[in-house]
Enzyme design. Structure first.
Site, PDB file in Angstrom:
ATOM      1  N   ASP A  75       0.869  -1.157   0.000  1.00 37.93           N
ATOM      2  CA  ASP A  75       0.000   0.000   0.000  1.00 37.93           C
ATOM      3  C   ASP A  75       0.923   1.229   0.000  1.00 37.93           C
ATOM      4  O   ASP A  75       2.097   1.125   0.365  1.00 37.93           O
ATOM      5  CB  ASP A  75      -0.854  -0.054   1.277  1.00 37.93           C
ATOM      6  CG  ASP A  75      -1.636   1.206   1.500  1.00 37.93           C
ATOM      7  OD1 ASP A  75      -2.397   1.585   0.606  1.00 37.93           O
ATOM      8  OD2 ASP A  75      -1.464   1.822   2.564  1.00 37.93           O
ATOM      9  N   ASP A 109      -0.038   5.075   0.849  1.00 37.14           N
ATOM     10  CA  ASP A 109      -0.276   6.052   1.908  1.00 37.14           C
ATOM     11  C   ASP A 109      -0.329   5.352   3.269  1.00 37.14           C
ATOM     12  O   ASP A 109      -1.159   4.479   3.485  1.00 37.14           O
ATOM     13  CB  ASP A 109      -1.598   6.762   1.599  1.00 37.14           C
ATOM     14  CG  ASP A 109      -2.101   7.594   2.754  1.00 37.14           C
ATOM     15  OD1 ASP A 109      -1.284   8.238   3.413  1.00 37.14           O
ATOM     16  OD2 ASP A 109      -3.318   7.591   2.995  1.00 37.14           O
ATOM     17  N   GLY A 164      -7.450   4.128   3.055  1.00 39.00           N
ATOM     18  CA  GLY A 164      -7.548   3.092   2.020  1.00 39.00           C
ATOM     19  C   GLY A 164      -8.783   3.189   1.145  1.00 39.00           C
ATOM     20  O   GLY A 164      -8.849   2.515   0.128  1.00 39.00           O
ATOM     21  N   ARG A 166     -11.485   8.602  -2.746  1.00 38.24           N
ATOM     22  CA  ARG A 166     -11.805  10.001  -2.407  1.00 38.24           C
ATOM     23  C   ARG A 166     -13.312  10.197  -2.272  1.00 38.24           C
ATOM     24  O   ARG A 166     -13.796  10.762  -1.301  1.00 38.24           O
ATOM     25  CB  ARG A 166     -11.252  10.896  -3.521  1.00 38.24           C
ATOM     26  CG  ARG A 166     -11.147  12.352  -3.140  1.00 38.24           C
ATOM     27  CD  ARG A 166     -10.583  13.145  -4.307  1.00 38.24           C
ATOM     28  NE  ARG A 166      -9.370  12.542  -4.848  1.00 38.24           N
ATOM     29  CZ  ARG A 166      -8.898  12.746  -6.081  1.00 38.24           C
ATOM     30  NH1 ARG A 166      -9.535  13.577  -6.895  1.00 38.24           N
ATOM     31  NH2 ARG A 166      -7.803  12.150  -6.508  1.00 38.24           N
ATOM     32  N   SER A 169      -5.077   5.466  -4.300  1.00 36.36           N
ATOM     33  CA  SER A 169      -4.900   6.896  -4.594  1.00 36.36           C
ATOM     34  C   SER A 169      -4.695   7.172  -6.076  1.00 36.36           C
ATOM     35  O   SER A 169      -3.865   6.540  -6.734  1.00 36.36           O
ATOM     36  CB  SER A 169      -3.708   7.443  -3.812  1.00 36.36           C
ATOM     37  OG  SER A 169      -3.481   8.789  -4.196  1.00 36.36           O
ATOM     38  N   ASN A 196      -3.435   9.874  -6.907  1.00 38.99           N
ATOM     39  CA  ASN A 196      -2.236  10.712  -6.881  1.00 38.99           C
ATOM     40  C   ASN A 196      -0.958   9.883  -6.714  1.00 38.99           C
ATOM     41  O   ASN A 196       0.109  10.436  -6.450  1.00 38.99           O
ATOM     42  CB  ASN A 196      -2.339  11.721  -5.737  1.00 38.99           C
ATOM     43  CG  ASN A 196      -3.424  12.758  -5.985  1.00 38.99           C
ATOM     44  OD1 ASN A 196      -3.364  13.498  -6.967  1.00 38.99           O
ATOM     45  ND2 ASN A 196      -4.428  12.805  -5.119  1.00 38.99           N
ATOM     46  N   ASP A 229      -1.640  -0.485   5.994  1.00 36.97           N
ATOM     47  CA  ASP A 229      -1.866   0.222   7.262  1.00 36.97           C
ATOM     48  C   ASP A 229      -3.364   0.394   7.545  1.00 36.97           C
ATOM     49  O   ASP A 229      -3.726   0.851   8.632  1.00 36.97           O
ATOM     50  CB  ASP A 229      -1.221   1.619   7.245  1.00 36.97           C
ATOM     51  CG  ASP A 229      -1.981   2.570   6.346  1.00 36.97           C
ATOM     52  OD1 ASP A 229      -2.199   2.223   5.168  1.00 36.97           O
ATOM     53  OD2 ASP A 229      -2.394   3.642   6.821  1.00 36.97           O
TER      54      ASP A 229
HETATM   55  P1  B16 Z   1      -6.680  10.178  -3.673  1.00 33.46           P
HETATM   56  P2  B16 Z   1      -3.688   4.091  -0.072  1.00 33.46           P
HETATM   57  C1  B16 Z   1      -5.609   5.949  -0.150  1.00 33.46           C
HETATM   58  O1  B16 Z   1      -4.268   5.572  -0.394  1.00 33.46           O
HETATM   59  C2  B16 Z   1      -5.703   6.729   1.147  1.00 33.46           C
HETATM   60  O2  B16 Z   1      -5.396   5.893   2.262  1.00 33.46           O
HETATM   61  C3  B16 Z   1      -7.106   7.250   1.319  1.00 33.46           C
HETATM   62  O3  B16 Z   1      -7.185   8.023   2.512  1.00 33.46           O
HETATM   63  C4  B16 Z   1      -7.490   8.095   0.096  1.00 33.46           C
HETATM   64  O4  B16 Z   1      -8.829   8.560   0.202  1.00 33.46           O
HETATM   65  C5  B16 Z   1      -7.327   7.252  -1.153  1.00 33.46           C
HETATM   66  O5  B16 Z   1      -5.997   6.774  -1.244  1.00 33.46           O
HETATM   67  C6  B16 Z   1      -7.628   8.049  -2.400  1.00 33.46           C
HETATM   68  O6  B16 Z   1      -6.639   9.035  -2.561  1.00 33.46           O
HETATM   69  O7  B16 Z   1      -7.642  11.213  -3.229  1.00 33.46           O
HETATM   70  O8  B16 Z   1      -5.249  10.669  -3.726  1.00 33.46           O
HETATM   71  O9  B16 Z   1      -7.100   9.520  -4.967  1.00 33.46           O
HETATM   72  O10 B16 Z   1      -3.646   3.983   1.412  1.00 33.46           O
HETATM   73  O11 B16 Z   1      -4.601   3.080  -0.745  1.00 33.46           O
HETATM   74  O12 B16 Z   1      -2.310   4.140  -0.703  1.00 33.46           O
HETATM   75 MG    MG Z   2      -2.782   3.207   3.355  1.00 33.26          MG
END
Ligand code: B16
Ligand code: MG
Length: 214
Positions: A8, A10, A45, A48, A115, A117, A169
């Protein structure tokens, strides 16, 4: 035998979770919606849009689709502004050493993140080239706890379920890993909640697990 690790992003590779929190808090404050760290933990996880739906559970009013789009963009702009500050220093403790160990053992590495991003973040912290395969929020239809992200990452690595491990996480991410039939190494919030097959305080303990064999 473990031949690949799916990470993962974030909360495992880089601690962008505080930036997510600050951006959602700014939006919630603007809209007069109650929001705290406990609610924020439920957003780990998940996508958005689904994160916003969780935040709006505390709202007194209904929002139309145009308003929802505007709020998603507002949050993402604040979040991306914070991401611009990211550097190698923001890589979480132990990650670089772990990636080096995996490389030395010819164990493949993938990213499985919700994400959209992901590429920006990996560029900023200079780790993109370290991964053999990357699945991000743009490549998936269903967000964690759906297993899609980890199934795609496993197939991208060309491995069987029992040849991979997921490092997560988020409780939703550990569930996604289990639905994908892959064992989960939990760190951070998921480890505190004892949701993983292994729950680690320090991500480097994964090396001991790999050396010992599962
Ligand atoms: P984005 P991961 C997730 O990343 C985040 O934990 C989660 O809080 C967020 O809403 C999601 O990505 C979407 O992110 O807005 O940047 O598209 O933990 O799966 O790496
Ligand atoms: Mg995460």
């Amino acid at each position: 035998m473990i031949k690949g690790i799916i990470f993962d992003l974030d909360g495992v590779i880089v601690s962008t979770d505080q930036y997510h929190y600050e951006a959602w808090k700014a939006l919630a404050d603007r809209e007069g919606i109650y929001f705290n760290k406990n609610i924020n933990n439920r957003l780990r996880g998940v996508s958005r849009r689904e994160s916003l739906m969780i935040i709006l559970e505390k709202s007194q009013r209904k929002y139309n689709e145009l308003e929802i789009e505007e709020m998603l963009n507002y949050k993402n702009e604040i979040y991306r502004n914070s991401l611009n500050k990211l550097t190698k220093i923001d890589i979480m403790s132990g990650v670089v050493e772990l990636l080096e160990y995996l490389e030395s053992q010819n164990i493949k590495k993938a990213i499985g993140s919700s994400s959209k991003n992901t590429m920006l973040i990996l560029d900023k912290i200079g780790l993109k080239a370290k991964f053999d395969y990357i699945v991000d929020g743009i490549m998936i239809t269903n967000t964690k706890p759906d297993p899609e992200v980890f199934i795609k990452a496993r197939l991208g690595l060309g491995l069987q379920e029992d040849e991979c491990l997921v490092v997560e996480d988020a409780v939703a991410g550990v569930m996604a890993s289990h639905y994908a039939n892959i064992k989960a190494i939990a760190v951070g919030d998921a480890a505190k909640n004892k949701k993983g097959d292994y729950n680690l305080d320090n991500i480097l303990d994964l090396i001991k697990i790999l050396k010992k064999g599962l």
